[in-house]
Design a protein around this motif. Structure first.
Motif, PDB file in Angstrom:
ATOM      1  N   GLY A 103       0.958  -1.283  -0.012  1.00 21.87           N
ATOM      2  CA  GLY A 103      -0.017  -0.019   0.116  1.00 21.87           C
ATOM      3  C   GLY A 103       0.832   1.314   0.116  1.00 21.87           C
ATOM      4  N   LEU A 104       2.056   1.176  -0.344  1.00 25.65           N
ATOM      5  CA  LEU A 104       2.836   2.537  -0.519  1.00 25.65           C
ATOM      6  C   LEU A 104       4.096   2.268  -1.388  1.00 25.65           C
ATOM      7  N   GLN A 105       4.475   3.485  -1.795  1.00 25.51           N
ATOM      8  CA  GLN A 105       5.935   3.532  -2.624  1.00 25.51           C
ATOM      9  C   GLN A 105       6.855   4.265  -1.867  1.00 25.51           C
ATOM     10  N   CYS A 106       6.587   5.540  -1.988  1.00 20.31           N
ATOM     11  CA  CYS A 106       7.606   6.370  -1.408  1.00 20.31           C
ATOM     12  C   CYS A 106       7.410   6.610   0.123  1.00 20.31           C
ATOM     13  N   GLY A 107       6.170   6.098   0.539  1.00 26.41           N
ATOM     14  CA  GLY A 107       5.575   6.151   2.152  1.00 26.41           C
ATOM     15  C   GLY A 107       5.354   7.423   2.674  1.00 26.41           C
ATOM     16  N   PHE A 108       5.396   8.673   1.660  1.00 30.74           N
ATOM     17  CA  PHE A 108       5.285   9.812   2.075  1.00 30.74           C
ATOM     18  C   PHE A 108       3.817  10.169   2.919  1.00 30.74           C
ATOM     19  N   CYS A 109       2.829   9.700   2.258  1.00 30.00           N
ATOM     20  CA  CYS A 109       1.423   9.974   2.720  1.00 30.00           C
ATOM     21  C   CYS A 109       0.994   8.627   3.641  1.00 30.00           C
ATOM     22  N   THR A 110       1.878   7.482   4.079  1.00 33.92           N
ATOM     23  CA  THR A 110       1.333   6.332   4.649  1.00 33.92           C
ATOM     24  C   THR A 110       1.011   6.710   6.070  1.00 33.92           C
ATOM     25  N   PRO A 111       1.981   7.676   6.829  1.00 34.21           N
ATOM     26  CA  PRO A 111       1.641   7.817   8.291  1.00 34.21           C
ATOM     27  C   PRO A 111       0.115   8.411   8.273  1.00 34.21           C
ATOM     28  N   GLY A 112      -0.219   9.420   7.419  1.00 37.64           N
ATOM     29  CA  GLY A 112      -1.443  10.174   7.523  1.00 37.64           C
ATOM     30  C   GLY A 112      -2.554   9.056   7.015  1.00 37.64           C
ATOM     31  N   MET A 113      -2.367   8.185   5.971  1.00 36.99           N
ATOM     32  CA  MET A 113      -3.340   7.136   5.649  1.00 36.99           C
ATOM     33  C   MET A 113      -3.753   6.153   6.573  1.00 36.99           C
ATOM     34  N   ILE A 114      -2.437   5.879   7.444  1.00 37.93           N
ATOM     35  CA  ILE A 114      -2.726   4.953   8.683  1.00 37.93           C
ATOM     36  C   ILE A 114      -3.513   5.623   9.773  1.00 37.93           C
ATOM     37  N   MET A 115      -3.424   6.821  10.147  1.00 39.62           N
ATOM     38  CA  MET A 115      -3.991   7.424  11.090  1.00 39.62           C
ATOM     39  C   MET A 115      -5.414   7.853  10.751  1.00 39.62           C
ATOM     40  N   SER A 116      -5.734   8.090   9.476  1.00 32.30           N
ATOM     41  CA  SER A 116      -7.233   8.206   9.143  1.00 32.30           C
ATOM     42  C   SER A 116      -7.731   6.777   9.122  1.00 32.30           C
ATOM     43  N   SER A 117      -6.849   5.667   8.560  1.00 32.58           N
ATOM     44  CA  SER A 117      -7.724   4.552   8.536  1.00 32.58           C
ATOM     45  C   SER A 117      -7.849   3.933  10.030  1.00 32.58           C
ATOM     46  N   HIS A 118      -7.251   4.203  11.013  1.00 30.19           N
ATOM     47  CA  HIS A 118      -7.079   3.702  12.225  1.00 30.19           C
ATOM     48  C   HIS A 118      -8.612   4.261  13.017  1.00 30.19           C
ATOM     49  N   GLU A 119      -9.055   5.808  12.693  1.00 29.33           N
ATOM     50  CA  GLU A 119     -10.140   6.271  13.048  1.00 29.33           C
ATOM     51  C   GLU A 119     -11.483   5.381  12.303  1.00 29.33           C
ATOM     52  N   LEU A 120     -11.272   5.200  11.270  1.00 33.46           N
ATOM     53  CA  LEU A 120     -12.255   4.472  10.355  1.00 33.46           C
ATOM     54  C   LEU A 120     -12.471   3.100  11.082  1.00 33.46           C
ATOM     55  N   LEU A 121     -11.515   2.480  11.228  1.00 29.66           N
ATOM     56  CA  LEU A 121     -11.838   1.017  11.915  1.00 29.66           C
ATOM     57  C   LEU A 121     -12.339   1.108  13.388  1.00 29.66           C
ATOM     58  N   LYS A 122     -12.074   2.170  13.888  1.00 24.83           N
ATOM     59  CA  LYS A 122     -12.301   2.166  15.343  1.00 24.83           C
ATOM     60  C   LYS A 122     -13.965   2.382  15.131  1.00 24.83           C
ATOM     61  N   HIS A 123     -14.408   2.994  14.413  1.00 21.63           N
ATOM     62  CA  HIS A 123     -15.918   3.405  14.278  1.00 21.63           C
ATOM     63  C   HIS A 123     -16.534   2.445  13.445  1.00 21.63           C
TER      64      HIS A 123
END
Ligand code: FES
Ligand code: FES
Length: 171
Positions: A103-123
């Motif tokens: 789910g990543l190449q350069c990884g620049f967006c990945t921390p933000g993607m993970i933090m947003s996904s974390h909230e999604l999966l919580k709810h």
């Protein structure tokens, strides 16, 4: 005549479970407090204008774009960054999902993607593809494309709920 030096103030924020204090200018954004004062550089700055989502962290458990929050607004509150989610050898299920599904190449967006996904999966523990794409609308990726990112979140959701492998997502 030179401009007056901005007055500084002490701010204490609970970051990844630890109280962190620094003397900062009141205009300091939370993302700069995290990166420059605490050296937590896993939170990235992509646009600085609340569009790209690279700076997403959790503030009192809710995903926020930390370039839209003054550090003083987080005084006394709980902040979680990507460094607080998991680490090498002890990855969070969402991090494992991104690893497993490429789910990543350069990884620049990945921390933000993970933090947003974390909230999604919580709810929404078992989100549909549409719900994943909707939840990540505020997070831009400029190199991977969203196909594998959606699969990564599905992978994590399935791992966290103990269900079967995900169906393929459309790009
Ligand atoms: S740096 Fe905050 S949204 Fe882009
Ligand atoms: S992996 Fe490079 S911007 Fe998303």
């Amino acid at each position: 005549m030179s401009a007056p030096t901005p007055k500084k103030m002490d701010v204490t924020i609970h970051v990844n479970g630890e109280a962190r204090t620094a003397s900062i200018e009141p205009r300091t954004l939370l993302v700069h407090f995290l990166r420059d004062e605490l050296e937590l550089t896993g939170t990235h700055v992509g646009c600085d204008t609340s569009q790209c989502g690279a700076c997403t962290v959790h503030l009192d458990g809710n995903a926020v774009k930390s370039c839209t929050v003054f550090a003083v607004q987080a005084q006394g509150r709980q902040v979680t960054t990507i460094e607080g989610i998991g680490k090498v050898g002890d990855l969070h299920a969402i991090q494992t999902g991104f690893w497993e599904e490429h789910g990543l190449q350069c990884g620049f967006c990945t921390p933000g993607m993970i933090m947003s996904s974390h909230e999604l999966l919580k709810h929404t523990p078992n989100p549909t593809e549409h719900e994943i794409r909707h939840a990540l609308e505020g997070n831009f990726c400029r190199c991977t494309g969203y196909h594998n990112i959606v699969r990564a979140v599905q992978h994590a959701a399935n791992a966290m709920s103990g269900t079967q492998a995900p169906a393929a997502a459309d790009d």
